[in-house]
Structures are given as C-alpha cells and as structure tokens.
Design a protein around this motif. Structure first.
Motif, PDB file in Angstrom:
ATOM      1  N   GLN A   1       4.449   7.382  -3.333  1.00  0.00           N
ATOM      2  CA  GLN A   1       4.128   6.340  -4.665  1.00  0.00           C
ATOM      3  C   GLN A   1       4.978   6.428  -5.515  1.00  0.00           C
TER       4      GLN A   1
ATOM      5  N   ILE B   1       0.729  -1.327  -0.088  1.00  0.00           N
ATOM      6  CA  ILE B   1       0.107   0.122   0.272  1.00  0.00           C
ATOM      7  C   ILE B   1       0.935   1.440  -0.176  1.00  0.00           C
TER       8      ILE B   1
ATOM      9  N   ARG C   1      -9.183   8.208  -3.787  1.00  0.00           N
ATOM     10  CA  ARG C   1      -9.589   7.027  -4.308  1.00  0.00           C
ATOM     11  C   ARG C   1      -9.316   5.626  -3.300  1.00  0.00           C
TER      12      ARG C   1
ATOM     13  N   GLU D   1      -6.066   4.966  -3.136  1.00  0.00           N
ATOM     14  CA  GLU D   1      -4.797   4.391  -3.559  1.00  0.00           C
ATOM     15  C   GLU D   1      -3.520   4.672  -2.793  1.00  0.00           C
TER      16      GLU D   1
ATOM     17  N   LEU E   1      -6.008  10.709  -6.355  1.00  0.00           N
ATOM     18  CA  LEU E   1      -5.318   9.477  -6.178  1.00  0.00           C
ATOM     19  C   LEU E   1      -5.651   8.957  -4.558  1.00  0.00           C
TER      20      LEU E   1
END
Length: 442
Positions: free
Chosen positions: A256, A192, A273, A275, A270
């Motif tokens: 990320q 994650i 959502r 993510e 992002l």
C-alpha cells in the motif's frame, strides 16, 4: 495468585532485620525496617496487546509476592528497544534483567562476558527445564552454558489473508510465486491494496518477508555457509536472485502507499480492518490483533505459508522463525541481586508464565496444551500451522546487529527503487566481512 518463590538458592531473598541499636548506622532508617534488594529490569512489553498485558501482570505479581525486592523498571517501545540494548552493551551498562534475543545477541554478549548463565536456575527446576521443546534452550546456549529460557516461539513469515476479500474477488490463496503476482495484479486492478506493509523501522521487510523468501530461493545450507563465509558469499548469483524477487514485489505494486512511514502495529491494524487483502507478518501479530480487532474481523483472517519460488532450493513448506525472546541476566548482578534476578527470570518464564503467555495469543516453545476457548480463532489456526511446518533462519538472528542494519537499509532502498539487487548484495557482503574481522584476528 502464585505464592512467593522460596528456595535455598534462588527463591525469596531473606535479609536480616536491622536491630534498633541507636547508633549512627540507623540514621535515616526506622527501627525494624527491612532493607530491600534493588534490581533493574528492562523490557519492551509496553503495548496494549494481550502478551504485553500478561507480561506486565507477571511483573506486578512478582513485586507483590516479593516485597523485599525492589524493581527499577524501564519500559521501551518495541521498535527502539534492540538499539537501546546494543547501546548499553557497548557501554558495559546492561541492567540486571532484560529482554534479549537468541542467536547472535546471546552469543556475542556471552563471549564478551556481559551476561551470566542461568544453569543453576534450570538445575533447581528440572521439570521446567525438561518441558521445553527440542532445540529451544539450545538457542540460548553458548559454550556449554545456557543464558536464558525461551518466552515464546516466533514464526516471522506467516502469510495472513482476508477470507472475505478473496471470496468476493473470486481469488485463490496463492501457493506459487506466479500465482502471488497474479493475485497482486488482480487486486490492484480492483483498487485493493494487495499486501499490508509497515516498514518504518526497516526490520519488517527483512524479518517477515525476505528471510523466508530468500531461504526458499537459496536453501538454508547456503545461508549458513554465507554466515560462516565458507564457500558462499552474499554476492553469489543465488542471493542476488532472491533480492531480485523482492524487488519484483515492489515493482508489481504489492504494498500500500505510505508503507515506508508506517510501523508494524499500524500495518496490522490496517490489515485487520480489511484495508489490505494480505499481510506477511510474524506470530506477534496474533496477540496485537486479538487485543485490537473485533471478533468478526478476526474470523475473516486465514493463515498459510509463503508461496514456493521458481526453481527454489529451499523448503517451501516452512516459515522463517526463531525460538523467541528470553530474559538475560546481566553480569553485574551478584550476591543478593543475582538471587533476586534469577527469581524474577523464573517468574517471567516458568510454567505458569508459559501458560499465561499462550493464553495471551502468543506461541510458546514450551510443551503445554492449548485451551482453544481462551484464544482467538486465527490463533488456533496458526497454532496448527506452525506445528506442521519446518522452521528456517531469520536473517537478523544470525547477522551481527551492524550487518543486519545494512541489510535493512538495503531492502528499504531496493523497495523504493533507489538501489539494485547487486548493490545491496555487495554492501551486505562488505559489512559481513568487516564485522567478522575482529573475531578472526583474536
């Protein structure tokens, strides 16, 4: 719809109607036509977030209510807007009315004679003037003159987190640096993304993460001394330590993949959502997410302050922040153009505009009650948070534009692993001294 602003000094500009006299002066004009006053307006309310929509609505209403004023409007994307304003300032070609920032931009433009005070506007509407929170108008004050009225309150370093991810992974929202690194490690182990980042423009890492992180390490007093170059320098060990902590985030895999090529809005979407588990961003994220995320996604978001730092000298119960933007009055707006420009500034930052701004999920520096039924749940949570913490400086508000860019680029390299903390510190110190030399020689 608000009625047109009408007053002796600031309101609607009433021009004499041209008589039909049949002379050459009437060439190209119909008898009885009213001559319009033209003013130029630059802004960066170009997106589909609720705040931008509200601001564009205010501009449209002003045009409808004031047909004798013709607005020549130029809209710019947020990431490139500040550079455009600085370019125009260097050429002494600023528009009549434009979005500007408090701090160094206001100070520099005022000292260079590029903008005019709005003292007479504040004097004409004393209830509006007295409705701002303490210190708000002062953020736009230089040499005893006030050059704008705040249109928002901008915390830049809120730690947003996804409640569902933290619950599913049995994680606790980090309150210390060690806890943050532990959460980052555990999230990476699960595949994650720990913290969403969109640093394509360079300012996000500086404004939203480093300004608050560094203040927790150095304390605000040190930073203000470094700005004044009075007993502190960016090469001091305490500042290098702050840069080292920033480097540690990158080395821990906090962000990320592809963050360096992602912009701020993409980062927010992002995160919304689901993510990424966390995002360190400003109050502006609230209006963007309210416009683009579902109610279910918004309900999953929580907000807090950044963790405390080991042996930090700063206030850990704080967020970096600034009074926000305001509308500047260009020095070339005179006579009818100035009156029209002042009327527009009031329309965009007066009491009604402040209410519409708040309801667009944008914090304001104006005393006004929040109707929770008109905002998202996360906005209400952040509203409570920022009224319970202290505000600390945002670096690019106090640094010159050139020096801030050096820091932005230095942080990019630091996060990418192509520069060491000592190198970034030395470059910043050199740029800061260089930018201060003209002022000292005057």
């Amino acid at each position: 719809m608000r009625k047109p602003i009408v007053s002796v000094g600031i309101g609607v500009i009433l021009l004499a109607v041209l008589a039909a006299c049949g002379t050459n002066n009437d060439e190209g004009k119909e008898a009885g036509a009213e001559e319009k006053t033209q003013i130029t307006l630059w802004h960066n309310f170009n997106g589909n977030d609720l705040r931008s929509l509200a601001m564009r609505s205010l501009i449209e209403t002003f045009q409808i209510n004031n047909p004798q004023i013709e607005l020549k409007v130029e809209k710019f994307v947020s990431d490139g807007y500040r550079a455009k304003v600085m370019e125009a300032a260097k050429a002494d070609n600023l528009p009549d009315v434009f979005v500007m920032w408090s701090g160094s931009m206001t100070s520099d433009f005022a000292q260079a004679g590029l903008i005019q005070p709005i003292n007479e506007l504040l004097g004409e509407y004393p209830e509006w003037r007295d409705g701002f929170m303490p210190g708000s108008l002062e953020a736009f004050t230089e040499g005893g003159n006030t050059y704008s009225a705040p249109m928002g309150l901008t915390p830049t370093s809120i730690l947003y987190y996804n409640k569902s991810i933290f619950l599913e992974q049995k994680l606790t929202v980090p309150q210390t640096w060690e806890q943050l690194l532990d959460v980052i490690r555990k999230l990476n182990d699960k595949g994650i993304a720990p913290i969403a980042l969109g640093n394509k423009a360079g300012w996000v890492a500086q404004s939203s993460i480093f300004s608050s992180l560094a203040d927790r390490v150095t304390g605000t007093d040190w930073f203000m001394k470094a700005i004044a170059q009075e007993g502190a320098a960016y090469t001091d060990r305490v500042f290098v330590d702050a840069l080292t902590y920033m480097q540690e985030l990158a080395e821990a895999g906090a962000f990320q993949k592809g963050y360096a090529n992602m912009d701020n809005l993409e980062m927010e979407l992002l995160f919304a959502r689901g993510e990424a588990a966390m995002m360190i961003d400003g109050g502006w994220a609230l209006t963007n997410m309210a416009a683009n995320a579902t109610n279910e996604e918004l309900r999953r978001i929580g907000a807090t302050v950044l963790p405390s730092m080991p042996e930090g000298l700063g206030n850990s119960r704080s967020v970096s922040g600034v009074t926000g933007i305001g509308m500047g009055l260009g020095s070339k707006a005179q006579d009818e153009r100035k009156e029209a420009a002042l009327a527009l500034i009031y329309a965009m930052s007066g009491p009604e505009a402040q209410r519409k701004t708040l309801e667009s999920n944008q914090l304001v520096s104006y005393k006004i009650d929040l109707d929770r039924n008109k905002v998202s749940s996360i906005f209400a949570e952040v509203y409570e948070l920022v009224t319970s913490v202290d505000f600390t400086p945002v670096y690019d508000v106090y640094l010159s534009s050139e020096t801030a860019e050096v820091l932005n680029e230095g942080l990019k390299k630091l996060l990418a692993g192509t520069a060491e903390p000592e190198e970034v510190a030395a470059s910043l110190q050199e740029a800061h001294v260089r930018s201060a030399e003209p002022a000292r020689s005057e």
